[in-house]
Design a protein around this motif. Structure first.
Motif, PDB file in Angstrom:
ATOM      1  N   GLN A 139     -86.952  30.980  -8.887  1.00  0.00           N
ATOM      2  CA  GLN A 139     -87.693  32.600  -8.987  1.00  0.00           C
ATOM      3  C   GLN A 139     -87.319  33.410  -7.707  1.00  0.00           C
ATOM      4  O   GLN A 139     -86.669  32.827  -6.573  1.00  0.00           O
ATOM      5  CB  GLN A 139     -89.010  32.128  -9.348  1.00  0.00           C
ATOM      6  N   LEU A 140     -87.864  34.700  -7.885  1.00  0.00           N
ATOM      7  CA  LEU A 140     -87.877  35.583  -6.694  1.00  0.00           C
ATOM      8  C   LEU A 140     -88.636  34.962  -5.399  1.00  0.00           C
ATOM      9  O   LEU A 140     -89.446  34.330  -5.433  1.00  0.00           O
ATOM     10  CB  LEU A 140     -88.079  36.927  -7.204  1.00  0.00           C
ATOM     11  N   ILE A 141     -88.319  35.728  -4.256  1.00  0.00           N
ATOM     12  CA  ILE A 141     -88.744  35.264  -3.260  1.00  0.00           C
ATOM     13  C   ILE A 141     -88.879  36.450  -2.278  1.00  0.00           C
ATOM     14  O   ILE A 141     -87.858  37.426  -2.176  1.00  0.00           O
ATOM     15  CB  ILE A 141     -88.185  34.116  -2.299  1.00  0.00           C
ATOM     16  N   ASN A 142     -90.079  36.734  -1.506  1.00  0.00           N
ATOM     17  CA  ASN A 142     -90.248  37.882  -0.699  1.00  0.00           C
ATOM     18  C   ASN A 142     -90.664  37.298   0.555  1.00  0.00           C
ATOM     19  O   ASN A 142     -91.819  36.553   0.664  1.00  0.00           O
ATOM     20  CB  ASN A 142     -91.069  38.925  -1.210  1.00  0.00           C
TER      21      ASN A 142
ATOM     22  N   MET B 288     -77.038  25.952  -9.889  1.00  0.00           N
ATOM     23  CA  MET B 288     -78.131  26.596  -9.398  1.00  0.00           C
ATOM     24  C   MET B 288     -78.174  28.212  -9.499  1.00  0.00           C
ATOM     25  O   MET B 288     -77.341  28.616  -8.800  1.00  0.00           O
ATOM     26  CB  MET B 288     -78.513  26.116  -8.058  1.00  0.00           C
ATOM     27  N   LEU B 289     -78.710  28.823 -10.504  1.00  0.00           N
ATOM     28  CA  LEU B 289     -78.581  30.475 -10.550  1.00  0.00           C
ATOM     29  C   LEU B 289     -79.994  31.199 -10.154  1.00  0.00           C
ATOM     30  O   LEU B 289     -81.007  30.331 -10.233  1.00  0.00           O
ATOM     31  CB  LEU B 289     -78.162  30.536 -12.235  1.00  0.00           C
TER      32      LEU B 289
ATOM     33  N   ARG C 228     -90.620  23.514   0.483  1.00  0.00           N
ATOM     34  CA  ARG C 228     -91.655  22.816   0.168  1.00  0.00           C
ATOM     35  C   ARG C 228     -92.170  23.413  -1.078  1.00  0.00           C
ATOM     36  O   ARG C 228     -93.310  23.018  -1.487  1.00  0.00           O
ATOM     37  CB  ARG C 228     -92.419  22.797   1.413  1.00  0.00           C
ATOM     38  N   PHE C 229     -91.623  24.224  -1.806  1.00  0.00           N
ATOM     39  CA  PHE C 229     -92.196  24.980  -3.048  1.00  0.00           C
ATOM     40  C   PHE C 229     -91.105  24.551  -4.382  1.00  0.00           C
ATOM     41  O   PHE C 229     -89.915  24.458  -4.235  1.00  0.00           O
ATOM     42  CB  PHE C 229     -92.406  26.305  -2.797  1.00  0.00           C
ATOM     43  N   PRO C 230     -91.729  24.351  -5.479  1.00  0.00           N
ATOM     44  CA  PRO C 230     -90.748  24.108  -6.541  1.00  0.00           C
ATOM     45  C   PRO C 230     -89.887  25.383  -6.767  1.00  0.00           C
ATOM     46  O   PRO C 230     -90.249  26.626  -6.450  1.00  0.00           O
ATOM     47  CB  PRO C 230     -91.545  23.938  -7.716  1.00  0.00           C
ATOM     48  N   ALA C 231     -88.674  25.353  -7.081  1.00  0.00           N
ATOM     49  CA  ALA C 231     -87.581  26.509  -7.376  1.00  0.00           C
ATOM     50  C   ALA C 231     -88.211  27.405  -8.362  1.00  0.00           C
ATOM     51  O   ALA C 231     -87.892  28.581  -8.185  1.00  0.00           O
ATOM     52  CB  ALA C 231     -86.552  25.979  -7.625  1.00  0.00           C
ATOM     53  N   ASP C 232     -88.922  27.076  -9.300  1.00  0.00           N
ATOM     54  CA  ASP C 232     -89.345  27.958 -10.402  1.00  0.00           C
ATOM     55  C   ASP C 232     -90.652  28.694 -10.188  1.00  0.00           C
ATOM     56  O   ASP C 232     -91.257  29.321 -10.824  1.00  0.00           O
ATOM     57  CB  ASP C 232     -89.533  27.291 -11.621  1.00  0.00           C
ATOM     58  N   SER C 233     -91.247  28.665  -8.853  1.00  0.00           N
ATOM     59  CA  SER C 233     -92.371  29.382  -8.510  1.00  0.00           C
ATOM     60  C   SER C 233     -92.114  30.591  -7.568  1.00  0.00           C
ATOM     61  O   SER C 233     -91.090  30.373  -6.523  1.00  0.00           O
ATOM     62  CB  SER C 233     -93.161  28.610  -7.811  1.00  0.00           C
ATOM     63  N   PRO C 234     -92.694  31.810  -8.102  1.00  0.00           N
ATOM     64  CA  PRO C 234     -92.199  32.968  -7.215  1.00  0.00           C
ATOM     65  C   PRO C 234     -92.830  32.723  -5.841  1.00  0.00           C
ATOM     66  O   PRO C 234     -94.117  32.093  -5.765  1.00  0.00           O
ATOM     67  CB  PRO C 234     -92.803  34.033  -8.049  1.00  0.00           C
ATOM     68  N   LEU C 235     -92.212  33.089  -4.667  1.00  0.00           N
ATOM     69  CA  LEU C 235     -92.750  33.038  -3.238  1.00  0.00           C
ATOM     70  C   LEU C 235     -92.939  34.419  -2.748  1.00  0.00           C
ATOM     71  O   LEU C 235     -92.125  35.413  -3.004  1.00  0.00           O
ATOM     72  CB  LEU C 235     -91.833  32.024  -2.601  1.00  0.00           C
TER      73      LEU C 235
END
Length: 548
Positions: free
Chosen positions: A362-365, A329-330, A399-406
């Motif tokens: 993906q990135l998260i803020n 998991m990268l 609760r969000f897919p890993a490949d979706s930026p948040l």
């Protein structure tokens, strides 16, 4: 009747049809039943007739009609209807559907576990931070998702080892040591080094144990600062992850690969496989043979192994330790690693499509005035825990897919309202606990009666259908590596429960009202919902509070 029992009943009907000569098809070992999108289509649906139509040499609807006729005679099935091109929609009678409530309560924490991944032995690597600074928001996302995936894999029958790869070797650790020495001297960090309050604190802690730090020869001082700084920061990161309810079975040191000679041995093993060549004074791995965009250097012309060589040694270590399946998991900046890691697997004699899986987050803020004042642009996990708390952060990230930026709002995550999903689900669990507590005080005891046929209200059949779907959701989330499916399921379950609570009372509403089996049976349903909510939240590493 559970979905598994219904699937067994469908399989039995198929076997009977084959034995009678009505169908000439191999009977599938596993038959999938799912909740239809609309309750008007029954409790459960299966497309098995469409799967068998071609081998049977019959139209799908004809196969479905054959099955429907036999299913209609099965105890507990109220109706079996053919719909569309060949779907089979099944409605259970109230007693059969309601019996699930008792099954769930008696199964307890085991409800939802399944054998979908039984026999799989998995190495799951996530977070894997450099021990040269606190864990930040990027690590936080993988910590939440990785630990949830670990729990899902275990719940689905896999044998899992959760592993944190400690990147404690290389030039970045030398710069880290130099930064600590500079902080001890009161000087700015060296070029490419590290600065901040945490570096100053590490310098103070090291000097407290080694007051002679700045009197040592420069190389020795750098070595002490590097090694002790790594130990202290790693311990801090471990404690932070424990506070985030994240568990690792193994903490694996990159430095140990170099110190033990495993990196050099890996290069030799790959050379013996025929994939290593020498060019321009360097040692290369011919990864282009396996889809990589270019060959990779293992050992530079100056004799120094590359990070890629350590990656290869680490992969071989996982293989040697008995892990056929390896999940990496990268972070979002590691897209280029996918091809390289799969090429390493292929060069090591593994199947890159079966033995290695690389997930990219993906990135998260997380926005918030308080966080901005505290740390500027650097958001550390320890600060998130202090500011927002573990449960809201874990649940919101899961609760969000890993490949979706948040892009989340910190104050929204803290809000105690039904608009906040984690509060909504946790409140549902607390409500079930409160209902059970008050019902017990009123004398509504489960052990005094259970009549599942009484659970005939439309909100009860809807609630039972969602409860019955939990094992399938867990298995699917584990197989697809998508913990968010559990979170979205829990929100649906909480909504169904709240609607049921508004319509159906577990306790007598009037002082003179007698306690009946209807009250007792609804207590079973209330407690079954409580169990599933607790089990689901547990899979996400989130608490199930008794009171809120």
């Amino acid at each position: 009747m559970t979905p598994e029992q219904l699937a067994d009943a469908i399989r039995s009907c198929l076997e009977q049809a084959v034995a009678a000569g009505d169908l000439a098809v191999p009977v599938p070992e596993q038959i999938r039943v799912e909740r239809p999108r609309s309750r008007e289509h029954g409790d459960w649906s299966t497309n098995v007739a469409m799967q068998l139509a071609k081998p049977a040499g019959m139209p799908p609807r004809q196969v479905a009609e054959l099955l429907a006729g036999r299913l209609g005679t099965v105890s507990g099935v109220a109706a079996a209807d053919v719909a569309g091109p060949g779907f089979l929609n099944i409605t259970l009678d109230a007693a059969s559907a309601g019996a699930l409530a008792r099954t769930v309560v008696e199964s307890g924490t085991a409800y939802g576990t399944n054998g979908t991944l039984a026999g799989q032995v998995v190495n799951l690597e996530f977070v894997s931070a450099n021990p040269n600074g606190p864990l930040h928001i990027g690590h936080t996302r993988w910590a939440a998702l990785g630990d949830a995936l670990r729990r899902l894999l275990l719940a689905s029958g896999a044998e899992v080892s959760a592993e944190h790869y400690i990147n404690d070797a290389g030039a970045q650790m030398d710069r880290f040591g130099a930064s600590i020495v500079a902080a001890a001297k009161g000087e700015p960090a060296p070029e490419g080094g590290y600065s901040g309050a945490y570096v100053d604190e590490l310098a103070r802690e090291i000097q407290a144990k080694r007051p002679d730090l700045l009197e040592l020869p420069e190389d020795e001082a750098l070595g002490v600062a590097r090694e002790r700084g790594c130990e202290l920061q790693l311990q801090h990161n471990k404690e932070t992850l424990e506070g985030f309810n994240v568990h690792f079975d193994v903490w694996f040191s990159e430095k140990s690969l170099h110190d033990s000679g495993a990196v050099q041995q890996a290069v030799q093993r790959l050379r013996e496989q025929g994939h290593v060549f020498d060019a321009d004074g360097a040692v290369w791995l011919r990864t282009t043979d396996f889809g990589d965009d270019r060959d990779r250097v293992l050992v530079r012309a100056n004799g120094t192994p590359t990070y890629f060589a350590a990656d290869a040694a680490y992969y071989l270590s996982k293989k040697d330790r008995g892990f056929p399946a390896k999940i990496y998991m990268l972070g979002a900046d590691h897209h280029g690693y996918v091809g390289r890691l799969k090429a390493i697997a292929a060069c090591a004699g593994d199947d890159p499509e079966a033995n290695i899986e690389v997930l990219i987050g993906q990135l998260i803020n997380i926005r918030g005035e308080r966080m901005g004042k505290r740390r500027g642009n650097a958001v550390f996990l320890s600060e998130l825990l202090e500011w927002i708390g573990s449960d809201p952060v874990r649940y919101s990230l899961a609760r969000f897919p890993a490949d979706s930026p948040l892009d989340l709002d910190g104050e929204d995550l803290r809000r105690r309202s039904n608009d906040n999903p984690v509060f909504y689900v946790q409140y549902a669990h607390a409500r079930t606990a409160n209902v059970a507590r008050l019902a017990q005080e009123d004398g509504v005891r489960r052990e005094d009666g259970f009549d599942p046929a009484l659970l005939g209200h439309e909100t009860e059949s809807a609630l039972l259908a969602v409860i019955g779907d939990f094992p399938r959701v867990v298995a699917q989330a584990a197989t697809l590596r998508e913990p968010h499916r559990v979170a979205r399921y829990l929100e649906d379950l909480a909504g169904r429960y709240h609607k049921w609570y508004d319509e159906c009372r577990v306790r007598p509403t009037e002082p003179e009202e007698q306690i009946t089996d209807l009250h007792r049976t609804r207590r079973w349903l209330n407690d079954a919902t409580r169990q599933v909510l607790a089990n689901g939240l547990g899979l996400l590493g989130v608490d199930a509070p008794e009171r809120m």
